[in-house]
Design a protein around this motif. Structure first.
Motif, PDB file in Angstrom:
ATOM      1  N   GLU A  31       0.702  -1.146  -0.051  1.00  0.00           N
ATOM      2  CA  GLU A  31      -0.109  -0.001  -0.068  1.00  0.00           C
ATOM      3  C   GLU A  31       0.834   1.096  -0.096  1.00  0.00           C
ATOM      4  OE1 GLU A  31      -3.473   2.237   2.792  1.00  0.00           O
ATOM      5  OE2 GLU A  31      -2.695   0.129   3.203  1.00  0.00           O
ATOM      6  N   ARG A  32       0.374   2.361  -0.671  1.00  0.00           N
ATOM      7  CA  ARG A  32       1.094   3.595  -0.711  1.00  0.00           C
ATOM      8  C   ARG A  32      -0.012   4.749  -0.297  1.00  0.00           C
ATOM      9  NH1 ARG A  32       2.187   4.992  -6.819  1.00  0.00           N
ATOM     10  NH2 ARG A  32       2.292   7.139  -5.896  1.00  0.00           N
ATOM     11  N   HIS A  33       0.627   5.598   0.531  1.00  0.00           N
ATOM     12  CA  HIS A  33      -0.105   6.779   0.913  1.00  0.00           C
ATOM     13  C   HIS A  33       0.826   7.978   1.042  1.00  0.00           C
ATOM     14  CE1 HIS A  33      -3.591   8.356   3.120  1.00  0.00           C
ATOM     15  NE2 HIS A  33      -2.837   8.889   4.133  1.00  0.00           N
TER      16      HIS A  33
END
Length: 284
Positions: A31-33
């Motif tokens: 996941e990336r944020h």
């Protein structure tokens, strides 16, 4: 004064950085944020060491600044391990994190940064997260024989034992742990994102503004003026003791004691005592 130029930027932009790093990490990214000016990349637990090595060697994030833990008791993998990396050449930071549970260890980062040993020991001590490959995984903040991990959200207020040295008994004693904690509700909402309830002190913001504020622009509003000055000048206590001596000649201060006639000459114990206390008439 000459201007000193430096090759490093004063601050680095996040534009395109997250895409570049995630493309380099590939399948390791879960996941990336990106929010609040920070880049946060979640990687798979088994790939965390390879991801950190790629960021260090290929993208210039030379320093490991911190390893932090987070506890979410409602999740199957309740713990998050957050690695905070710094690039000195780019003047840029990035956070990498992975999740785990109470029984599954996280690969150690001591083979990449020596200071990771101390940081992993702190996460282990406070949360109970184990790190595979750390050859010196011991408690670092709590005392010997301490049971439990204090930063877990469900750490009990009482019930575990702690030991300390008692000066009265001159030995090590075991006592129940007592921690003062007012709230046991788990709230993971960031105050910067906005809470759906009223925070302490925010109730004052709902107070309506005064429609007709009181001002003191004129003497009438303050009570001052000629009438008030005249009232203050009146003698309310005529004949008071403080007024009885007004206008009389002052009798003056009493004569110095050393100038009284007939007083025997004083014999001083030090050479300068008589000269300091006797008058010129007594010296003659």
């Amino acid at each position: 004064m000459a201007t000193v130029l430096h090759s490093g930027p004063r601050y680095a932009s996040n534009e395109g950085v997250c895409d570049t790093l995630c493309a380099a990490l590939g399948d390791m990214v879960a996941e990336r944020h990106e929010e609040h000016g920070e880049i946060l990349i979640t990687v798979r637990r088994d790939s965390v060491e390879d991801a950190l090595r790629t960021l260090r060697d290929d993208h210039g994030y030379q320093q490991l600044m911190e390893i932090a833990g987070v506890d979410y008791p409602d999740r199957p993998e309740r713990f998050e391990v957050v690695y905070m990396l710094l690039s000195l050449t780019k003047n840029h930071r990035v956070m990498v994190k992975c999740s785990t549970d109470e029984a599954t260890p996280v690969p150690t980062a001591t083979r990449l940064w020596p200071n990771a040993g101390w940081l992993e020991r702190e996460v282990f001590d406070m949360y109970g997260v184990t790190f595979a490959g750390n050859t010196d995984l011991r408690r670092i903040l709590t005392d010997y024989g301490f049971e439990g991990h204090p930063f877990r959200k469900d750490f009990p207020l009482t019930g575990y034992q702690e030991l300390r040295y008692s000066e009265e008994e001159k030995r090590v004693v075991y006592e129940p742990v007592e921690l003062a904690q007012d709230f046991r509700s788990f709230d993971f909402m960031s105050p910067w994102e906005g809470a759906d309830y009223v925070l302490p002190g925010d109730e004052k913001a709902a107070t309506p503004q005064v429609s007709d504020p009181k001002t003191t622009d004129s003497p009438k509003d303050t009570g001052a003026g000629e009438k008030t000055d005249a009232k203050a000048a009146e003698k309310v206590s005529a004949g008071a003791p403080a007024e009885s001596g007004i206008g009389k000649d002052d009798a003056g201060a009493p004569a110095p004691t050393e100038s009284r006639p007939g007083r025997p000459r004083r014999e001083g114990k030090s050479p300068d005592t008589s000269a300091a206390t006797e008058t010129d008439e007594e010296k003659d």
